[in-house]
Design an enzyme around this catalytic site. Structure first.
Site, PDB file in Angstrom:
ATOM      1  N   LYS A   1      -4.731  -6.566   3.276  1.00 17.18           N
ATOM      2  CA  LYS A   1      -4.680  -5.380   2.452  1.00 17.18           C
ATOM      3  C   LYS A   1      -6.205  -5.012   1.725  1.00 17.18           C
ATOM      4  CE  LYS A   1      -3.031  -2.398  -0.641  1.00 17.18           C
ATOM      5  NZ  LYS A   1      -4.098  -1.905  -1.511  1.00 17.18           N
TER       6      LYS A   1
ATOM      7  N   HIS B   1      -7.697  -3.048   4.682  1.00 15.61           N
ATOM      8  CA  HIS B   1      -7.134  -1.629   4.479  1.00 15.61           C
ATOM      9  C   HIS B   1      -7.871  -0.975   3.425  1.00 15.61           C
ATOM     10  CE1 HIS B   1      -4.467   1.012   2.019  1.00 15.61           C
ATOM     11  NE2 HIS B   1      -4.067   1.395   3.274  1.00 15.61           N
ATOM     12  N   ASN B   2      -7.936  -1.385   2.126  1.00 16.21           N
ATOM     13  CA  ASN B   2      -8.739  -0.737   1.309  1.00 16.21           C
ATOM     14  C   ASN B   2     -10.253  -0.453   1.507  1.00 16.21           C
ATOM     15  OD1 ASN B   2      -6.358  -1.138  -0.050  1.00 16.21           O
ATOM     16  ND2 ASN B   2      -7.228  -1.306  -1.930  1.00 16.21           N
TER      17      ASN B   2
ATOM     18  N   SER C   1       0.889  -1.202  -0.090  1.00 16.11           N
ATOM     19  CA  SER C   1      -0.123   0.059  -0.046  1.00 16.11           C
ATOM     20  C   SER C   1       0.871   1.161  -0.034  1.00 16.11           C
ATOM     21  CB  SER C   1      -0.997   0.095   1.303  1.00 16.11           C
ATOM     22  OG  SER C   1      -1.764   1.035   1.014  1.00 16.11           O
TER      23      SER C   1
ATOM     24  N   GLU D   1     -10.030   2.512   3.644  1.00 12.86           N
ATOM     25  CA  GLU D   1      -9.673   3.580   2.828  1.00 12.86           C
ATOM     26  C   GLU D   1     -10.979   4.094   2.283  1.00 12.86           C
ATOM     27  OE1 GLU D   1      -6.370   2.707   0.026  1.00 12.86           O
ATOM     28  OE2 GLU D   1      -7.981   3.243  -1.540  1.00 12.86           O
TER      29      GLU D   1
HETATM   30  C1  6PG Z   1      -3.140   1.651  -1.964  1.00 12.96           C
HETATM   31  C2  6PG Z   1      -4.590   1.755  -2.587  1.00 12.96           C
HETATM   32  C3  6PG Z   1      -4.508   1.078  -4.133  1.00 12.96           C
HETATM   33  C4  6PG Z   1      -5.802   1.144  -4.425  1.00 12.96           C
HETATM   34  C5  6PG Z   1      -5.983   1.972  -5.723  1.00 12.96           C
HETATM   35  C6  6PG Z   1      -7.376   2.066  -6.446  1.00 12.96           C
HETATM   36  O1  6PG Z   1      -3.070   1.024  -0.851  1.00 12.96           O
HETATM   37  O2  6PG Z   1      -2.122   1.767  -2.585  1.00 12.96           O
HETATM   38  O3  6PG Z   1      -5.616   1.261  -1.798  1.00 12.96           O
HETATM   39  O4  6PG Z   1      -3.830  -0.193  -3.908  1.00 12.96           O
HETATM   40  O5  6PG Z   1      -6.284  -0.183  -5.016  1.00 12.96           O
HETATM   41  O6  6PG Z   1      -5.645   3.210  -5.582  1.00 12.96           O
HETATM   42  O7  6PG Z   1      -8.510   2.049  -5.384  1.00 12.96           O
HETATM   43  P1  6PG Z   1      -9.919   1.959  -6.006  1.00 12.96           P
HETATM   44  O8  6PG Z   1     -10.568   0.865  -5.279  1.00 12.96           O
HETATM   45  O9  6PG Z   1     -10.445   3.091  -5.238  1.00 12.96           O
HETATM   46  O10 6PG Z   1      -9.979   2.367  -7.501  1.00 12.96           O
END
Ligand code: 6PG
Length: 480
Positions: free
Chosen positions: A183, A186-187, A129, A190
């Protein structure tokens, strides 16, 4: 003569940056391979200081690597990854290590790890990430796989990881797909973080009439306190950006339809299967979906809204209420994310240290924030918290912010402004702390039409009321 100790396969921006990061660290010699050899040549020519070892074929890659051969795959998730894995398996030997550094779905990683393990080769799904900048200068790294593979891989990743409080943001998350799972969460967090910030911006913009640049100043001020984070920091930058073509704030010319590559949806789908409420994350995913349904939104623009125009009597007080609502809702999103980690670890037999996950998210990753120090401390103090939000620090923070949070949710509803993440997070909070929930009525309904039985508060057992008969209650016999 094999000279490289690590290889990167796939040299798009993320792969190239990761290769450059690896090459910049003492003790690494990096072999690089790309299906299109021109990309390999371009990277080598652009960065002679990296002293890359060129591999024009997978066999050359294998021949260039010291044992245990270790290669990090940085290609698109899905079939491209499967294809590269097959090629590497064909030239690697037992004891070698294949690392998937893409955003793979953790269940794919579990499948791949089991299949590759049959060959004696280690397969590691590693969440990376921090985007392109993180790959180059220091990402947060979430490797799964075997403990044995981590003996070789760990020291290499520790040298390229971001550093927080003097510690590299990498840990062996757990076996097989645990790294890609974490991960994914994490997203999901996010997504929630980004949606909450967007709702805060929207409420302040529409409630106070402040300009994007003025709101950027507010976010800058917030970034000096408990909300300090990468996402708050970049939000101020985005809000300050003026579109060169029109001279208007860029945020006003960007089409309000959010994209998503899928990791947030995976987080919610997985939570649904695990029975874990991740309402803040789910509302963030759905908010992106709703925003992209442009034709339906166009058809709905004349739906009736509040009759009165919305005025905020005290803009400064309202902005402070929004700040508190943002912090409270953020606590909920992270608490829900960690609940999902706990549930999945139990489901998949992973021993995931939640404090370690928080620790490695403190720098390098997209959700990096001061707040993660508090999460790390909370789990250090009590690794078995029934919920993160019940840690003293967070329980107190919620107590101090919940009144403001309620005022903001009420204001949004009365003003007809969508705040799905703020409001669902508040409902989750109130649901969690309620001493009685209307689920009792749902159980009655289910028993009425489906004889699905219910339990009672005053005695053990399961019961059924004979709704179509004399409505007497009978103890249900467990028919399973
Ligand atoms: C990271 C980000 C990355 C993410 C992309 C697309 O941890 O560096 O989370 O992995 O997948 O930026 O994100 P979207 O799902 O918003 O398109």
């Amino acid at each position: 003569m094999p000279t490289a100790n690590i290889a990167v396969v796939g040299l798009a921006v993320m792969g190239s940056n990761l290769a450059r990061n690896l090459a910049s660290r003492e003790g690494n010699t990096v072999a690089v391979y790309n299906r299109t050899t021109q990309k390999t040549d371009d990277l080598i020519a652009a960065h002679p200081e990296a002293e890359f070892v060129k591999a024009a074929t997978m066999q050359e890659l294998a021949d260039s690597l010291q044992k245990p051969r270790t290669a990090i795959i940085m290609v698109k998730a899905g079939r491209p990854t499967d294809a590269v894995i097959d090629e590497l398996v064909s030239v690697f030997e037992p004891g070698d290590i294949i690392v998937d550094g893409g955003n793979a779905l953790f269940t794919d990683t579990i499948r791949r790890e089991a299949a590759v393990r049959e060959t004696g080769i280690h397969f590691v799904g590693c969440g990376i990430s921090g985007g392109e900048e993180g790959a180059l200068n220091g990402p947060s790294l979430m490797p799964g796989g075997t403990a044995e593979s981590y003996e070789t891989l760990g020291p290499i990743l520790e040298r390229i990881a971001a550093v927080a409080e003097g510690e590299p943001c990498v840990t062996h998350v757990g076996t097989d797909g645990a790294g890609h799972f974490v991960k994914m969460v994490h997203n999901g967090i996010e997504y929630a973080d980004m949606q909450l910030i967007a709702e805060a911006y929207d409420l302040i913009r529409r409630g106070t009439g402040k300009s994007p640049a003025e709101i950027a100043d507010i976010f800058d001020a917030w970034n000096g306190g408990e909300l300090e984070s990468y996402l708050i920091e970049i939000t101020a930058e985005v809000l300050r950006q003026v579109d060169a073509e029109t001279g208007t704030p860029l945020v006003d010319v960007i089409l309000d339809a959010a994209g998503a590559k899928g990791t947030g949806a995976w987080t919610v789908q997985t939570a649904l299967d695990l029975g874990v409420p991740v309402s803040g994350i789910a509302e963030a995913v759905f908010a992106r979906s709703l925003s992209s349904r442009l034709a339906q939104r166009e058809a709905a623009t004349d739906l009736p809204g509040p009759s009165d125009a919305w005025t905020v009597a005290d803009p400064e007080a309202f902005v402070e209420d929004v700040r508190k609502a943002l912090f409270a809702s953020k606590i909920i999103a992270y608490s829900q994310g960690f609940d999902e980690i706990v549930a999945a670890a139990e489901e998949h037999g992973w021993e995931i240290q939640k404090g370690e996950v928080a620790r490695i998210w403190r720098a390098g990753c997209i959700i990096r924030a001061r707040f993660l120090n508090d999460i790390t401390s909370a789990y250090a103090e009590n690794p078995d918290l029934p919920a993160l939000l019940l840690a003293p620090y967070f329980r107190d923070a919620l107590g101090q912010t919940q009144e403001a949070w309620r005022r903001v949710v009420v204001a949004a509803a009365q003003a007809g402004i969508p705040a799905p993440a703020f409001s669902s997070s508040l409902s989750y909070y109130d649901g969690l702390r309620a001493d009685r929930l209307p689920a009792a009525l749902v159980q009655g309904q289910r028993d009425f039409f489906g004889a699905h039985t219910y339990r009672r508060v005053d005695k053990d057992g399961t019961f059924h009321t004979q709704w179509s008969g004399d409505r007497t209650e009978v103890e249900a016999v467990d028919t399973h």
